[in-house]
Every structure is written in structure tokens, then in C-alpha cells.
Design a protein around this motif. Sequence first.
Motif, PDB file in Angstrom:
ATOM      1  N   GLY A   1       0.898  -1.579  -0.258  1.00  0.00           N
ATOM      2  CA  GLY A   1       0.004   0.171   0.258  1.00  0.00           C
ATOM      3  C   GLY A   1       0.710   1.355   0.111  1.00  0.00           C
ATOM      4  N   LEU A   2       2.419   1.231   0.391  1.00  0.00           N
ATOM      5  CA  LEU A   2       2.799   2.034   0.361  1.00  0.00           C
ATOM      6  C   LEU A   2       3.330   3.380  -1.076  1.00  0.00           C
ATOM      7  CD1 LEU A   2       5.496   1.310   2.661  1.00  0.00           C
ATOM      8  CD2 LEU A   2       3.559   2.800   2.915  1.00  0.00           C
ATOM      9  N   GLY A   3       2.846   1.936  -2.680  1.00  0.00           N
ATOM     10  CA  GLY A   3       3.421   2.894  -4.215  1.00  0.00           C
ATOM     11  C   GLY A   3       4.371   2.016  -4.426  1.00  0.00           C
ATOM     12  N   PRO A   4       4.271   1.769  -5.292  1.00  0.00           N
ATOM     13  CA  PRO A   4       5.312   1.656  -6.960  1.00  0.00           C
ATOM     14  C   PRO A   4       6.687   1.657  -5.740  1.00  0.00           C
ATOM     15  CG  PRO A   4       3.923   2.672  -8.197  1.00  0.00           C
ATOM     16  CD  PRO A   4       3.021   2.677  -6.500  1.00  0.00           C
ATOM     17  N   HIS A   5       7.474   1.210  -6.677  1.00  0.00           N
ATOM     18  CA  HIS A   5       8.961   1.539  -6.454  1.00  0.00           C
ATOM     19  C   HIS A   5       9.499   2.416  -7.662  1.00  0.00           C
ATOM     20  CE1 HIS A   5       9.368  -2.223  -3.423  1.00  0.00           C
ATOM     21  NE2 HIS A   5       9.587  -1.776  -3.059  1.00  0.00           N
ATOM     22  N   ALA A   6       8.869   1.773  -8.631  1.00  0.00           N
ATOM     23  CA  ALA A   6       9.407   2.495 -10.197  1.00  0.00           C
ATOM     24  C   ALA A   6       7.925   3.219 -11.034  1.00  0.00           C
ATOM     25  CB  ALA A   6      10.400   1.927 -10.762  1.00  0.00           C
ATOM     26  N   ALA A   7       7.742   3.878 -11.487  1.00  0.00           N
ATOM     27  CA  ALA A   7       6.917   4.283 -12.379  1.00  0.00           C
ATOM     28  C   ALA A   7       7.509   4.605 -13.914  1.00  0.00           C
ATOM     29  CB  ALA A   7       6.025   5.412 -12.206  1.00  0.00           C
ATOM     30  N   LEU A   8       7.045   3.639 -14.648  1.00  0.00           N
ATOM     31  CA  LEU A   8       7.206   4.000 -16.213  1.00  0.00           C
ATOM     32  C   LEU A   8       6.664   4.239 -17.029  1.00  0.00           C
ATOM     33  CD1 LEU A   8      10.514   2.098 -18.048  1.00  0.00           C
ATOM     34  CD2 LEU A   8       8.826   1.003 -18.540  1.00  0.00           C
ATOM     35  N   LEU A   9       7.146   5.778 -17.310  1.00  0.00           N
ATOM     36  CA  LEU A   9       5.811   6.455 -18.079  1.00  0.00           C
ATOM     37  C   LEU A   9       6.421   6.278 -19.580  1.00  0.00           C
ATOM     38  CD1 LEU A   9       6.197   9.022 -15.817  1.00  0.00           C
ATOM     39  CD2 LEU A   9       3.985   8.572 -16.637  1.00  0.00           C
ATOM     40  N   VAL A  10       5.042   5.334 -20.566  1.00  0.00           N
ATOM     41  CA  VAL A  10       5.762   5.766 -21.740  1.00  0.00           C
ATOM     42  C   VAL A  10       4.251   5.847 -22.805  1.00  0.00           C
ATOM     43  CG1 VAL A  10       6.934   3.230 -22.224  1.00  0.00           C
ATOM     44  CG2 VAL A  10       4.697   2.552 -21.857  1.00  0.00           C
ATOM     45  N   ALA A  11       3.080   6.842 -21.463  1.00  0.00           N
ATOM     46  CA  ALA A  11       2.109   7.271 -22.229  1.00  0.00           C
ATOM     47  C   ALA A  11       2.566   8.318 -22.956  1.00  0.00           C
ATOM     48  CB  ALA A  11       1.360   7.790 -20.698  1.00  0.00           C
ATOM     49  N   VAL A  12       1.387   8.953 -23.549  1.00  0.00           N
ATOM     50  CA  VAL A  12       1.667  10.218 -25.260  1.00  0.00           C
ATOM     51  C   VAL A  12       0.431  11.127 -24.648  1.00  0.00           C
ATOM     52  CG1 VAL A  12       1.694   8.486 -27.068  1.00  0.00           C
ATOM     53  CG2 VAL A  12      -0.580   9.092 -26.293  1.00  0.00           C
ATOM     54  N   SER A  13       0.316  11.212 -23.073  1.00  0.00           N
ATOM     55  CA  SER A  13      -0.557  12.710 -22.966  1.00  0.00           C
ATOM     56  C   SER A  13       0.122  13.524 -21.335  1.00  0.00           C
ATOM     57  CB  SER A  13      -1.752  12.312 -22.828  1.00  0.00           C
ATOM     58  OG  SER A  13      -1.652  11.343 -21.467  1.00  0.00           O
ATOM     59  N   GLU A  14       0.180  14.249 -21.165  1.00  0.00           N
ATOM     60  CA  GLU A  14       0.793  14.737 -20.043  1.00  0.00           C
ATOM     61  C   GLU A  14       0.131  14.437 -19.113  1.00  0.00           C
ATOM     62  OE1 GLU A  14       1.030  19.211 -18.868  1.00  0.00           O
ATOM     63  OE2 GLU A  14       1.652  19.679 -20.381  1.00  0.00           O
ATOM     64  N   LYS A  15      -0.863  14.488 -18.425  1.00  0.00           N
ATOM     65  CA  LYS A  15      -1.368  14.218 -17.497  1.00  0.00           C
ATOM     66  C   LYS A  15      -0.963  13.336 -16.298  1.00  0.00           C
ATOM     67  CE  LYS A  15      -6.056  13.818 -14.418  1.00  0.00           C
ATOM     68  NZ  LYS A  15      -7.171  13.321 -14.864  1.00  0.00           N
ATOM     69  N   PRO A  16      -0.554  12.192 -17.169  1.00  0.00           N
ATOM     70  CA  PRO A  16       0.507  10.903 -16.282  1.00  0.00           C
ATOM     71  C   PRO A  16       1.348  11.078 -15.857  1.00  0.00           C
ATOM     72  CG  PRO A  16      -0.605   9.643 -17.671  1.00  0.00           C
ATOM     73  CD  PRO A  16      -0.894  11.128 -18.753  1.00  0.00           C
ATOM     74  N   PHE A  17       1.731  12.142 -16.696  1.00  0.00           N
ATOM     75  CA  PHE A  17       3.437  12.652 -16.197  1.00  0.00           C
ATOM     76  C   PHE A  17       3.583  12.833 -14.925  1.00  0.00           C
ATOM     77  CE2 PHE A  17       4.329  11.080 -20.566  1.00  0.00           C
ATOM     78  CZ  PHE A  17       6.032  11.082 -20.599  1.00  0.00           C
ATOM     79  N   GLN A  18       2.284  14.063 -14.614  1.00  0.00           N
ATOM     80  CA  GLN A  18       2.200  14.704 -13.613  1.00  0.00           C
ATOM     81  C   GLN A  18       1.249  13.803 -12.429  1.00  0.00           C
ATOM     82  OE1 GLN A  18       3.035  17.505 -13.773  1.00  0.00           O
ATOM     83  NE2 GLN A  18       2.099  18.241 -15.956  1.00  0.00           N
ATOM     84  N   GLN A  19       1.393  13.447 -12.580  1.00  0.00           N
ATOM     85  CA  GLN A  19       0.442  12.150 -11.235  1.00  0.00           C
ATOM     86  C   GLN A  19       1.736  10.940 -10.866  1.00  0.00           C
ATOM     87  OE1 GLN A  19      -2.511   9.975 -14.328  1.00  0.00           O
ATOM     88  NE2 GLN A  19      -4.249  11.405 -12.439  1.00  0.00           N
ATOM     89  N   ALA A  20       2.603   9.997 -11.512  1.00  0.00           N
ATOM     90  CA  ALA A  20       3.592   9.575 -11.176  1.00  0.00           C
ATOM     91  C   ALA A  20       3.911   9.771  -9.816  1.00  0.00           C
ATOM     92  CB  ALA A  20       4.592   9.284 -12.811  1.00  0.00           C
ATOM     93  N   THR A  21       4.880  10.820  -9.561  1.00  0.00           N
ATOM     94  CA  THR A  21       5.206  11.488  -7.971  1.00  0.00           C
ATOM     95  C   THR A  21       4.614  11.152  -7.448  1.00  0.00           C
ATOM     96  OG1 THR A  21       5.359  13.880  -8.641  1.00  0.00           O
ATOM     97  CG2 THR A  21       7.214  12.729  -9.350  1.00  0.00           C
ATOM     98  N   GLN A  22       3.355  11.083  -7.080  1.00  0.00           N
ATOM     99  CA  GLN A  22       2.816  11.449  -6.406  1.00  0.00           C
ATOM    100  C   GLN A  22       2.587   9.999  -5.296  1.00  0.00           C
ATOM    101  OE1 GLN A  22      -1.683  13.579  -6.850  1.00  0.00           O
ATOM    102  NE2 GLN A  22       0.370  14.602  -8.644  1.00  0.00           N
ATOM    103  N   TYR A  23       1.857   8.864  -7.015  1.00  0.00           N
ATOM    104  CA  TYR A  23       2.404   7.935  -5.850  1.00  0.00           C
ATOM    105  C   TYR A  23       3.335   6.503  -6.033  1.00  0.00           C
ATOM    106  CZ  TYR A  23       1.815   6.723 -11.344  1.00  0.00           C
ATOM    107  OH  TYR A  23       2.036   6.328 -12.270  1.00  0.00           O
ATOM    108  N   VAL A  24       4.203   6.903  -6.243  1.00  0.00           N
ATOM    109  CA  VAL A  24       5.632   6.075  -6.142  1.00  0.00           C
ATOM    110  C   VAL A  24       5.895   6.497  -4.475  1.00  0.00           C
ATOM    111  CG1 VAL A  24       6.604   5.727  -8.602  1.00  0.00           C
ATOM    112  CG2 VAL A  24       7.521   8.136  -6.746  1.00  0.00           C
ATOM    113  N   ARG A  25       6.272   5.450  -4.518  1.00  0.00           N
ATOM    114  CA  ARG A  25       6.285   5.462  -2.283  1.00  0.00           C
ATOM    115  C   ARG A  25       7.957   6.275  -2.794  1.00  0.00           C
ATOM    116  NH1 ARG A  25       7.970   0.003  -0.726  1.00  0.00           N
ATOM    117  NH2 ARG A  25       6.422  -0.384  -1.701  1.00  0.00           N
ATOM    118  N   SER A  26       8.564   6.621  -1.157  1.00  0.00           N
ATOM    119  CA  SER A  26       9.474   7.438  -1.336  1.00  0.00           C
ATOM    120  C   SER A  26      10.445   6.786  -0.837  1.00  0.00           C
ATOM    121  CB  SER A  26       9.746   7.500   0.851  1.00  0.00           C
ATOM    122  OG  SER A  26       8.313   8.159   0.866  1.00  0.00           O
ATOM    123  N   ARG A  27      11.995   7.395  -2.029  1.00  0.00           N
ATOM    124  CA  ARG A  27      12.731   6.960  -2.372  1.00  0.00           C
ATOM    125  C   ARG A  27      12.147   6.058  -4.008  1.00  0.00           C
ATOM    126  NH1 ARG A  27      18.032   6.650  -1.530  1.00  0.00           N
ATOM    127  NH2 ARG A  27      19.023   7.635   0.388  1.00  0.00           N
TER     128      ARG A  27
END
Length: 353
Positions: A242-268
Motif C-alpha cells: 500500500g505504499l506505492g510502486p518502487h518505480a513508474a515507467l511512463l510510456v504514455a502519450v499524454s501529459e497528465k500521467p507524468f504529473q501524477q507519477a511522483t504522487q503515487y510512487v513510494r518514498s525513494r
Amino acid sequence: MTANKIPTEQWAAVVEKTGGPVVYKKIPVREPGPDEVLINVKYSGVCHTDLHAMMGDWPLAAKLPLVGGHEGAGVVVARGELVKDVEIGDHAGIKWLNGSCLNCSFCNVADEPLCGKALLSGYTVDGSFQQFAIAKAAHIARIPKECDLEAISPILCAGITVYKGLKESGAKPGQSVAIVGAGGGLGSLACQYAKAMGLNIIAIDAGDEKRDMCLKLGADVFVDFTTSKDLVADVKAASADGLGPHAALLVAVSEKPFQQATQYVRSRGVVVCIGLPVNAKFSASVFDTVIRMISIKGSYVGNRADTAEAIEFYRRGLIHAPFKTVGLSQLQDVYELMKQGKIAGRYVVDTSK
């Protein structure tokens, strides 16, 4: 194919003006230079970058007229006089990185994609949407002859790119990675490479077709961003603790997912940006990024070693690129589907049709 049997003309899909459409027409077959090879391209995957090249919507000028494509798999039919380690008849691939200087500070430390003199297939030099394509011998993908040329073609960009991104994430076996755009051409391969690397996968995309495909390809959880009421909370909840994923791999073609990623990855956690949405910006809270020690990094295409490693995963049967094959003459139809976001997996074009 002997030299005297190489035709002087060939079929190709040519971008004649910015915005397209591509024109299916005959063009000359070039002879390879001293350090180049000529590859009889049998199949070529179609990448979203190819659409950007046609539309001219990146801040990097593409040549015109342009033969796009950078996932070309075929057979070497001619070589320049300086080429000693590639034989006629070898199976080879045309990659995004068509050539580099091999002697700058980047090339010398295996960061040749960052070379200031890099040649880019299907962008700054003609690529693989033709029956015979030129590439620098040092940079071709060496394809084992037991590998099917049609099925391996998407590996030559999509596969290598996501494999490189997963390496850049630093995620270790048993840890979790969110793959954003998991149902697309890159994402579908990222799911498989992540699985083969021992990672737990949270696939993020939209629709039942992409959900079913992602789960079949090894995703542990699928989060549909169109139905989620709180994507950040849902992605965190999808991780084992429940702490979030260790990493996020962004292969999306729109901007919004990039703004969300730092919010759900875990600390570090590590956010790896691969997709290139047009005119997109990346923003994150400085306070949150600092106190949670979040890393944000870009990952470009793989080097020659990454290429060999990514192909070896495929050769061992660990990667199966989901694809549909159409004739090269139908390339514009593929672009139209791409614009509408209606492609699950990858399209491959058969250069003989």
C-alpha cells in the motif's frame, strides 16, 4: 541475393510534406557507403515516433522527403568495403540509432544515443519503411537466424526502449513497477520485460481489451484511468504494502500521467520518463520530491549492449510482442488508428505488400 540481383528501384512509404499523408511509391535503392550495410527489410514495426516524424510536431526537425520507420528486420544484401564483421545473408535490424561518431565522450562510455552526431532512422536519415534500407554497420541490431523477422521487429525500438527504461529504474526482483500506457506498443512489451526481470507489475491504461491483454502478458493488477475516481490512491493500493510502486515507467502519450507519477510512487521511488507527448511539461512538488527523496529521470533508447540483451530475452522465448501485420501500402491507415488511440499492441508492416 547477389549484388547484380539487387534492384535499382523499390517500394517505399514516403512523407513528402509535413503533416503527411505518406505516399506509397517507388524510389531508388541506394548503395551502402564504406562503413554501411544495405538491408533487405522484410518487416518493420510502426512506432508512435513515426507519426510524430510525419506530423512534424516535435522540436527536432525531420528530413523531407522522409522514409520513416526504425523497427526494420531483414537480411544484409550488400556491405561497404570497410565492413568486416557483417556477412551477406546475416539477419539484421534497423534501429532508431542508425549511427554515431563512436569517438565522443558519450560514445566512449556506451552512451552513444547521446552522441551529438547521432543519425536517427526514419527521422534524420531514411528508415525502414522501404524494401532496402541503409545503416551504419556498427549500429545494426544483430538478429539470431532462429528468430522470426516479423515477430522480432517491434523489439528493435519498443522492446529495447522499455528494457533500457526498466534498467534505469533500478527496480529489483520482487519490487513493483507501475507501467503507464501498458496496453500500447511499448507498454505491452514493458509488461513482459518487467515480468522476466522478476518485477511485480501495476498496469495503467484504459478499456477491457487493454486490461485483458495486460493481464495476459503478466501484469499483476490493472488500473483503468478512465474509471478510477482517484488514480493516485488506486495505484498505491495496488502495491503489495500500500505504499506505492518502487518505480513508474511512463510510456504514455499524454501529459497528465507524468504529473501524477511522483504522487503515487513510494518514498525513494523512481519515475522514468520515456513517452514524449507533444509540448508536454513535467511538474512536481519540490517539497514532496525532496522530503520523500523521489528521483525523476529520462530514459532514451538503449545502446548496443542494451540491444543485444533485449534481443536475447526475445530469443529465449520470454518476450512475445503482440502485433498485427498489414502491407506497407496501408501505413497511412495505421497512422489514423494511432491518432485515435485505437491500437492495442503493435502494428507491423510487410514491405512486400
